[in-house]
Design an enzyme around this catalytic site. Structure first.
Site, PDB file in Angstrom:
ATOM      1  CG  ASP A   1     -33.840  -0.527   3.854  1.00 25.52           C
ATOM      2  OD1 ASP A   1     -32.730  -1.016   3.599  1.00 25.52           O
ATOM      3  OD2 ASP A   1     -34.870  -1.227   3.954  1.00 25.52           O
TER       4      ASP A   1
HETATM    5  C1  BGC Z   1     -33.278  -4.319   3.424  1.00 26.59           C
HETATM    6  C2  BGC Z   1     -32.745  -4.130   4.825  1.00 26.59           C
HETATM    7  C3  BGC Z   1     -31.300  -4.516   4.880  1.00 26.59           C
HETATM    8  C4  BGC Z   1     -30.537  -3.690   3.884  1.00 26.59           C
HETATM    9  C5  BGC Z   1     -29.061  -3.989   3.846  1.00 26.59           C
HETATM   10  C6  BGC Z   1     -32.394  -3.646   2.399  1.00 26.59           C
HETATM   11  O1  BGC Z   1     -32.763  -4.032   1.118  1.00 26.59           O
HETATM   12  O2  BGC Z   1     -34.578  -3.804   3.341  1.00 26.59           O
HETATM   13  O3  BGC Z   1     -33.498  -4.897   5.727  1.00 26.59           O
HETATM   14  O4  BGC Z   1     -30.817  -4.344   6.182  1.00 26.59           O
HETATM   15  O5  BGC Z   1     -31.048  -3.954   2.594  1.00 26.59           O
HETATM   16  O6  BGC Z   1     -28.826  -5.230   3.303  1.00 26.59           O
END
Ligand code: BGC
Length: 730
Positions: free
Chosen positions: A277
């Site tokens: 993530d």
């Molecule tokens: C989220 C993800 C997301 C990523 C990119 C993170 O903060 O948890 O679900 O895909 O950001 O935006």
């Protein structure tokens, strides 16, 4: 190969190896093809192409594709014809373009997209085919927008109603989540993109999401929290997995040996790539050794200083990490590229903002809106019999698809509930609108709303939650399950002013006890996407017969919910650790086993017609080890669709098991008066529990109640199946 060593063969230097003999013969009519390196030959197997490409890459090239080179891309390798890989959020549509190096929107004008209803609404359709269509739409729009990897779906289980991201997931049941998630992924990946299932794993709260350490017993981990991921990997064939922010048993998920290495890769045989993530990696060594293949979004350092960049390079040079390990990560990245035809001429080019996509968005909303209450057939409304409709509530005019968070969509348009109602009600009906409540609203708003309610034949109240911080959002949970902005009082006043008040709730689960008994009709509309207003109006006026079913239990009050029964250690955690003391008893598994009356049970949803279940037979064999066959009749006067649900109740298990668990479902459409035969097969997995000592799934012999009906608490058909042998299942 270290920097400075020679590249084995490049696309340009016409070195062809053994396979040439075959290639030359096969490609004789097209002389140029004889010069094509194996990795560019779409006729060869993925593995052959991967190995060929890997062998041509330099050490630096290999390292360069293991981490971001902007917020949402990885580096190109022009020498080999490898383009920049473009990733994008998210589950509900293709997010507007970001960055490249900041979280600011890039201000592009060509990044409008179709906004699907939120995933929880898709789950509420219980329609696996619609899951496929939603995914296919995402894949097509992603391709049209030049994306390679789409960051979704999310299949984290709804453990607490407060979790800020429940709307992005498929609810509380692992089977439903897995079926919907796998269908979505198959649809998306049919369009030459890779899906990314997230957030692996036990990311069940946003509160302290970066650091919270989850303590969960092995059975609950396997049976509840990992099961949908496994389905998406095994039956969905997902190409990428995003590891979560939080920790499991003391180790961050992005570097979690047990989750990534042992379960995902070794046990489940996942051959795609695991990405972090955004800014979720904390340690190079653990990330390298425990199976992270792509690092994204690390904050506060340059891209070349990401954990899988310079520190990894240094460790490889010093011999701390093996080159074989590097190759394995690269191989997984290349495999995803090649499998999604990134290097092939005929790659699908997709389509954006088509009428067909908008129709799918509307259909998901129509099938996902749940009719929770309908006394005296208050709904559907007959526009011809109405003079004045009062629409009250801020959500009636609030577009909900765009937010500050990753699942935000810059929708091409969004039909709000008020838009949809005005259009559908037609010119003969006077629709008056009153906002009723607002963030900092006062008594005057209430007064005006009550005046509107009194003047109208019927009130349609459209409230609930929104996507602002503190409600359905990222990085924060709600602090209670109550309706914000004084809506509880407002609804009661409105229904006192006009008893014919239909309540429509947007967002996720809220407490309803104070007014539910007073209102004659209630619809749960979630976040219904760009076509939500049209879909809602079609349900309200009866063009569509509602068929959605709740993918999660609605508790009467927060304290009834399992995660909130064990004090702060159960939620939100103490000293950075949250303990899932309820174990397997998540959602209806808790309410049923503990005999707690929910506000609305899992699987519940009404229709404008009636369905009757009959003639259950349990037939051994067929597609599974036993098949439940039964009939459903539409005994009302309208066509409709019903979701038949099958639960198993183990009679005398040797280990603790929930009172009952969903093991199959089928959505069927029936004309008024029609009867259909339905069958739901059960394989051995349906009977199995996870045995931590044996590290395997055991289908234990014994009697199982087979319960079939329209919700987890309305199961008119009941039979018993005797499993005669105990077996270990996969
Ligand atoms: C989220 C993800 C997301 C990523 C990119 C993170 O903060 O948890 O679900 O895909 O950001 O935006």
């Amino acid at each position: 190969m270290y920097p400075g060593s020679k590249v084995k063969a490049s696309a340009g230097n016409k070195v062809l190896r053994l396979a040439t003999t075959w290639l030359v013969v096969a490609a004789a009519p097209f002389c140029a093809a004889a010069d094509t390196p194996e990795y560019l030959d779409a006729g060869l197997s993925i593995e052959t192409r991967v190995e060929d490409l890997l062998a041509r890459m330099t050490f630096e090239e290999k390292l360069s594709i293991l981490h971001g080179d902007s917020k949402f891309t990885t580096a190109a390798i022009p020498r080999l014809g490898i383009p920049r890989r473009r990733l994008s959020d998210g589950p509900h549509g293709v997010r507007e373009d970001i960055g490249p190096d900041t979280w600011e929107n890039s201000g592009h004008t060509d990044d409008f997209a179709t906004a699907l209803p939120a995933a929880i609404c898709l789950a509420a359709t219980w329609n696996a085919e619609l899951g496929f269509s939603a995914g296919e739409l995402i894949g097509q729009e992603a391709r049209a927008r030049g994306k390679d990897i789409m960051l979704g779906p999310g299949v984290n289980i709804l453990r607490t109603p407060l979790c800020g991201r429940n709307f992005e997931y498929f609810g509380e049941d692992p089977l439903l989540s897995g079926v919907m998630g796998a269908g979505y992924v198959r649809g998306a990946q049919s369009q030459d993109i890779a899906s990314c299932v997230k957030h692996f794993a036990v990311n069940n709260q946003e509160n302290q999401r970066d650091m919270i350490d989850v303590e969960v017993d092995e059975r609950a981990l396997r049976e509840i929290y990992l099961s949908a991921f496994k389905a998406v990997v095994r039956t969905g064939g997902v190409w990428t997995v995003m590891a979560a922010y939080n920790k499991l048993r003391g180790q961050h998920c992005c570097q979690n040996e047990y989750l990534i290495k042992r379960i995902l890769k070794d046990e489940w045989g996942f051959t795609g790539l695991v990405m972090s993530d955004w800014a979720a990696v904390h340690d190079t060594k653990q990330a390298v050794l425990n199976g992270l293949d792509l690092e994204m979004g690390t904050e506060g350092v340059g891209y070349d200083d990401f954990y899988l960049a310079k520190p990894y390079r240094d460790g490889l040079r010093s011999g701390e990490y093996s080159l074989a390990g590097l190759d394995e990560k690269v191989r997984r990245n290349l495999r995803v590229m090649i499998a999604t035809h990134v290097l092939d001429a005929g790659r699908k080019s997709g389509s954006l903002n088509t009428a067909a996509h908008q129709a799918i968005a509307r259909r998901v909303a129509e099938e996902g809106i749940v009719l929770l209450k309908n006394d005296n057939q208050t709904l559907p409304l007959d526009a011809a019999k109405l003079k004045i409709i009062a629409v009250i509530g801020e959500n009636a005019t609030r577009p909900q698809s765009r937010s500050e968070d990753s699942s935000s969509i810059k929708a091409l348009y969004e039909i709000t509930p008020l838009d949809g109602i005005v259009k559908r009600a037609g010119n003969q009906v006077n629709v008056i609108y009153s906002v009723g409540y607002q963030k900092n609203g006062g008594a005057d708003l209430t007064e005006r709303a009550l005046a509107a309610a009194k003047a109208a034949d019927v009130v349609i109240y459209i409230g609930g939650l929104n996507r602002e911080k503190g409600f359905d959002c990222e990085n924060a949970d709600r602090t209670d399950m109550k309706l914000p902005y004084g809506q509880d009082e407002l609804i009661q006043k409105i229904v006192a002013a006009n008893p014919k008040t239909i309540v429509v709730m947007e967002g996720t689960i809220v407490e309803m006890d104070s007014w539910l008994g007073k209102v004659p009709a209630l619809l749960q509309a979630w976040y219904p996407g760009m076509e939500g207003g049209n879909a809602l109006a079609r349900v309200v006026f009866g063009d569509v017969n509602p068929s959605g079913k709740l993918p999660a239990t609605f508790p009467k009050k927060l304290a009834d919910s399992p995660a909130h029964t064990f004090g702060a250690s159960g939620y939100p955690g103490v000293n950075g650790k949250v303990t899932y003391s309820e174990g397997l008893l998540v959602g209806y598994r808790w309410f049923d086993t503990k005999h707690i009356e929910p506000q609305f049970p899992f699987g519940f949803g009404l229709s404008y017609t009636d369905f009757k279940y009959s003639d259950l037979e349990l037939v051994e064999g067929g597609e599974g080890i036993v098949t439940a066959r039964f009939k459903i009749s539409n005994t009302g006067t309208r066509d409709g669709a019903e979701v038949a649900q099958l639960y198993l109740h183990p009679e005398k298990p040797s280990v603790m098991r929930p009172d009952k668990e969903l093991k199959g479902f089928k959505k069927v459409s029936l004309k008024a008066g029609e009867t259909l035969a339905v069958s739901i097969p059960l394989d051995q997995n349906a009977f199995a529990y996870f045995d931590p000592a044996k590290k395997g799934w055991i289908a234990e012999k014994g009697d199982f109640g087979v319960l079939v009906g329209s919700s987890s608490r309305n199961l008119p058909l009941q039979g018993v199946f005797k499993l005669t042998q105990t077996t270990t299942v996969e």
